[in-house]
Design an enzyme around this catalytic site. Structure first.
Site, PDB file in Angstrom:
ATOM      1  N   ASP A 101       0.745  -1.309  -0.094  1.00 57.25           N
ATOM      2  CA  ASP A 101       0.002   0.108  -0.108  1.00 57.25           C
ATOM      3  C   ASP A 101       0.650   1.090   0.011  1.00 57.25           C
ATOM      4  O   ASP A 101       0.293   2.170   0.530  1.00 57.25           O
ATOM      5  CB  ASP A 101      -0.935  -0.154   1.298  1.00 57.25           C
ATOM      6  CG  ASP A 101      -0.356  -0.425   2.507  1.00 57.25           C
ATOM      7  OD1 ASP A 101       1.157  -0.118   2.519  1.00 57.25           O
ATOM      8  OD2 ASP A 101      -0.625  -0.707   3.755  1.00 57.25           O
ATOM      9  N   GLU A 123      -1.451  -8.932  -1.477  1.00 52.73           N
ATOM     10  CA  GLU A 123      -1.903  -8.096  -0.315  1.00 52.73           C
ATOM     11  C   GLU A 123      -3.130  -7.254  -0.623  1.00 52.73           C
ATOM     12  O   GLU A 123      -3.337  -6.382  -0.061  1.00 52.73           O
ATOM     13  CB  GLU A 123      -1.048  -7.492   0.613  1.00 52.73           C
ATOM     14  CG  GLU A 123      -1.466  -7.289   2.085  1.00 52.73           C
ATOM     15  CD  GLU A 123      -0.500  -6.847   2.848  1.00 52.73           C
ATOM     16  OE1 GLU A 123       0.568  -7.645   3.366  1.00 52.73           O
ATOM     17  OE2 GLU A 123      -0.428  -5.660   3.213  1.00 52.73           O
ATOM     18  N   GLU A 137      -1.752   5.191   3.040  1.00 53.77           N
ATOM     19  CA  GLU A 137      -1.732   4.004   2.564  1.00 53.77           C
ATOM     20  C   GLU A 137      -3.223   3.407   2.196  1.00 53.77           C
ATOM     21  O   GLU A 137      -3.491   2.480   1.201  1.00 53.77           O
ATOM     22  CB  GLU A 137      -1.338   2.964   3.665  1.00 53.77           C
ATOM     23  CG  GLU A 137       0.367   2.984   3.884  1.00 53.77           C
ATOM     24  CD  GLU A 137       0.529   4.008   4.915  1.00 53.77           C
ATOM     25  OE1 GLU A 137      -0.337   4.740   5.375  1.00 53.77           O
ATOM     26  OE2 GLU A 137       1.876   4.352   5.079  1.00 53.77           O
ATOM     27  N   HIS A 219       5.795   3.706  13.976  1.00 48.55           N
ATOM     28  CA  HIS A 219       6.161   4.651  12.461  1.00 48.55           C
ATOM     29  C   HIS A 219       5.030   5.293  11.855  1.00 48.55           C
ATOM     30  O   HIS A 219       5.370   6.106  11.068  1.00 48.55           O
ATOM     31  CB  HIS A 219       7.246   3.739  11.540  1.00 48.55           C
ATOM     32  CG  HIS A 219       6.269   2.781  10.828  1.00 48.55           C
ATOM     33  ND1 HIS A 219       5.909   1.821  11.362  1.00 48.55           N
ATOM     34  CD2 HIS A 219       5.900   2.866   9.662  1.00 48.55           C
ATOM     35  CE1 HIS A 219       5.045   0.974  10.483  1.00 48.55           C
ATOM     36  NE2 HIS A 219       5.177   1.775   9.185  1.00 48.55           N
ATOM     37  N   ARG A 221       2.580   7.705  10.283  1.00 47.83           N
ATOM     38  CA  ARG A 221       2.492   9.131  10.379  1.00 47.83           C
ATOM     39  C   ARG A 221       1.465   9.631  11.355  1.00 47.83           C
ATOM     40  O   ARG A 221       1.617  10.554  12.138  1.00 47.83           O
ATOM     41  CB  ARG A 221       1.973   9.765   8.920  1.00 47.83           C
ATOM     42  CG  ARG A 221       3.141   9.867   7.876  1.00 47.83           C
ATOM     43  CD  ARG A 221       2.455  10.463   6.603  1.00 47.83           C
ATOM     44  NE  ARG A 221       3.577  10.642   5.708  1.00 47.83           N
ATOM     45  CZ  ARG A 221       3.860   9.495   5.010  1.00 47.83           C
ATOM     46  NH1 ARG A 221       3.423   8.420   5.030  1.00 47.83           N
ATOM     47  NH2 ARG A 221       4.964   9.407   4.059  1.00 47.83           N
ATOM     48  N   HIS A 251      12.370   3.578  13.652  1.00 49.87           N
ATOM     49  CA  HIS A 251      12.387   3.941  12.546  1.00 49.87           C
ATOM     50  C   HIS A 251      12.990   4.990  12.095  1.00 49.87           C
ATOM     51  O   HIS A 251      13.121   6.022  12.994  1.00 49.87           O
ATOM     52  CB  HIS A 251      10.729   4.013  12.307  1.00 49.87           C
ATOM     53  CG  HIS A 251      10.529   3.719  10.700  1.00 49.87           C
ATOM     54  ND1 HIS A 251      10.419   4.865   9.976  1.00 49.87           N
ATOM     55  CD2 HIS A 251      10.051   2.863  10.059  1.00 49.87           C
ATOM     56  CE1 HIS A 251      10.059   4.653   8.619  1.00 49.87           C
ATOM     57  NE2 HIS A 251       9.819   3.216   8.801  1.00 49.87           N
TER      58      HIS A 251
HETATM   59  N1  UDP Z   1      10.937  -5.014  10.478  1.00 49.78           N
HETATM   60  C1  UDP Z   1      12.245  -5.272  10.632  1.00 49.78           C
HETATM   61  N2  UDP Z   1      12.991  -4.731  11.248  1.00 49.78           N
HETATM   62  C2  UDP Z   1      12.554  -3.954  12.315  1.00 49.78           C
HETATM   63  C3  UDP Z   1      11.122  -3.334  12.091  1.00 49.78           C
HETATM   64  C4  UDP Z   1      10.369  -4.231  11.468  1.00 49.78           C
HETATM   65  O1  UDP Z   1      12.770  -6.401   9.864  1.00 49.78           O
HETATM   66  O2  UDP Z   1      13.330  -3.132  12.927  1.00 49.78           O
HETATM   67  C5  UDP Z   1      10.059  -5.933   9.683  1.00 49.78           C
HETATM   68  C6  UDP Z   1       8.957  -6.408  10.258  1.00 49.78           C
HETATM   69  O3  UDP Z   1       9.225  -7.936  10.809  1.00 49.78           O
HETATM   70  C7  UDP Z   1       7.914  -6.690   9.131  1.00 49.78           C
HETATM   71  C8  UDP Z   1       8.295  -5.465   8.416  1.00 49.78           C
HETATM   72  O4  UDP Z   1       9.604  -5.188   8.661  1.00 49.78           O
HETATM   73  O5  UDP Z   1       8.045  -7.762   8.502  1.00 49.78           O
HETATM   74  C9  UDP Z   1       7.071  -4.417   8.887  1.00 49.78           C
HETATM   75  O6  UDP Z   1       7.696  -3.230   8.220  1.00 49.78           O
HETATM   76  P1  UDP Z   1       7.072  -1.626   8.838  1.00 49.78           P
HETATM   77  O7  UDP Z   1       6.626  -2.042  10.123  1.00 49.78           O
HETATM   78  O8  UDP Z   1       7.963  -0.774   8.562  1.00 49.78           O
HETATM   79  O9  UDP Z   1       5.681  -1.402   7.878  1.00 49.78           O
HETATM   80  P2  UDP Z   1       4.295  -1.974   7.826  1.00 49.78           P
HETATM   81  O10 UDP Z   1       4.175  -3.305   7.744  1.00 49.78           O
HETATM   82  O11 UDP Z   1       3.480  -1.451   8.754  1.00 49.78           O
HETATM   83  O12 UDP Z   1       3.811  -1.317   6.488  1.00 49.78           O
END
Ligand code: UDP
Length: 371
Positions: A101, A123, A137, A219, A221, A251
């Site tokens: 997204d 997804e 998103e 993280h 916004r 982040h």
């Molecule tokens: N993740 C990682 N290291 C970190 C934080 C998250 O590898 O320090 C991984 C987490 O396991 C997941 C993905 O990053 O698979 C999620 O990313 P994020 O939270 O940035 O984005 P979202 O999923 O909210 O779009």
């Protein structure tokens, strides 16, 4: 004839969740694919390309200092469009695949549409039904759905969301979330158990016991303005729970980084404030966590595989499956709610519990349908 497949990847979760597809193509001996990195999370992704043994074939550069979302979107569309034009004689894609997204995904779907190239959305169908949460998103994924030919929905709920938007049933495939494929890839090879932390702070300061960790990530916004609520809650919880270690990989977004790194949390013995963790470090922490406190989409999906409950730092979620079965809880960003629910939320995971987001076979199904 083999279809030419172009993967367009911008951010950390996109690479984590597209890895199993690329891996499946490799297992099948299928080499007619290329990978584009748009550079949306360029620095954050560096270690991930290595862990997943993928090298982008084309590197774009869509990030510029002080760029707003409109400018980022415009730059992403132009960069992807130029690439498609540039490579059309050598690699004219029959299908473009993106995941999730982000601005990268929305821009990829639009460029695919203008070039009349079928777009596959991994997804697909996640909806919070609130355009402001998560921002931007929810908007991005709705736009992506408009021109998508192959909607790969992770669950029945996401399928129903697409049907409500009049997406034809025959274009929707419920396959599970590919993040579970990625997780299983590492769990089944015992990689996580044998893995030695690459993060120096974790390697030197952490003693692992059963469920003695608390993972914190934040993280989104819309949460930046309330970061102090979370910081104060973690401060108090760490004092009241000296037997637990609170690990917060911060982040790189400047708003988050400044707030956390200028806080008193840095001085506490049982809090580790660290750079973003490499994927296997993150999985090892999650495996030993008692609970996760997070606004991350990916962590909401991964935690149930380790039977770890998640206190979700949001008011709504487009991933309601874990909340519906009672193993995660929406709590928002209020200090008192974080503390109270941390102390009281103890869901039971039955012995035969399975992750509601997928069974680890999504990539195989997707590749069979596309190729
Ligand atoms: N993740 C990682 N290291 C970190 C934080 C998250 O590898 O320090 C991984 C987490 O396991 C997941 C993905 O990053 O698979 C999620 O990313 P994020 O939270 O940035 O984005 P979202 O999923 O909210 O779009």
């Amino acid at each position: 004839m083999e279809k030419k497949i172009l993967f367009i990847i911008g951010t950390r979760p996109e690479l984590i969740k597209l890895f199993p597809l690329i891996n499946q193509l490799r297992v099948n001996g299928y080499s007619n694919y290329k990978v584009v990195s748009t550079g949306q999370h360029k620095d954050l992704l560096e270690s991930y390309w290595r862990v997943f043994n993928i090298q982008p074939d084309y590197q774009l550069d869509i990030i510029k200092a002080d760029q707003n979302l409109t400018q980022l979107t415009a730059r992403a569309i132009i960069a992807i469009d130029s690439l498609i034009g540039k490579i059309k004689d050598s690699f004219s894609p029959d299908v473009i695949i993106s995941q999730g997204d982000t601005t990268t995904v929305m821009a990829s779907s639009m460029v695919s549409f203008y070039h009349n190239i079928p777009f596959a959305h991994i997804e697909a169908g996640l909806r919070s039904f609130n355009l402001q949460h998560p921002f931007p998103e929810e908007f991005n994924r709705k736009v992506a759905s408009i021109s998508t030919k192959y909607h790969f929905a992770p669950t029945e709920i996401s399928k129903d969301n697409l049907l409500m938007e009049n997406v034809p049933m025959e274009n929707i495939h419920v396959v599970g979330n590919t993040v579970i494929d990625t997780l299983n890839y590492f769990i089944s090879s015992n990689t996580i158990d044998n893995y030695v932390f690459s993060n120096k702070q974790l390697k030197t300061n952490l003693t692992l016991e059963t469920n003695n960790l608390v993972l914190i990530t934040c993280h989104r916004r819309e949460n930046h303005k309330d970061l102090n609520q979370l910081i104060e809650a973690i401060n108090e919880l760490s004092q009241k729970n000296p037997d637990l270690v609170f690990i917060w990989p911060v982040h790189p977004n400047p708003n988050v980084k400044v707030a956390v790194k200028s806080s008193s949390l840095l001085k506490k013995n049982n809090i580790i404030i660290t750079e973003p963790l490499e994927y296997l470090d993150l999985l090892k922490v999650l495996k030993h966590a008692k609970i996760a406190i997070s606004d991350s989409g990916g962590i909401q999906e991964e935690a149930p595989s380790f039977k770890v409950p998640v206190l979700i730092l949001r008011e709504t979620t487009e991933r309601p499956e874990a909340v519906n079965i009672g193993v995660s809880m929406l709590i928002g960003m209020d200090k008192e709610k974080i503390i109270t629910n941390f102390n009281t939320f103890r869901p039971k995971f039955p012995n035969d519990f399975t992750n509601p987001y997928g069974n680890g076979k999504a990539a195989e199904s997707i590749v069979n349908i596309i190729c």
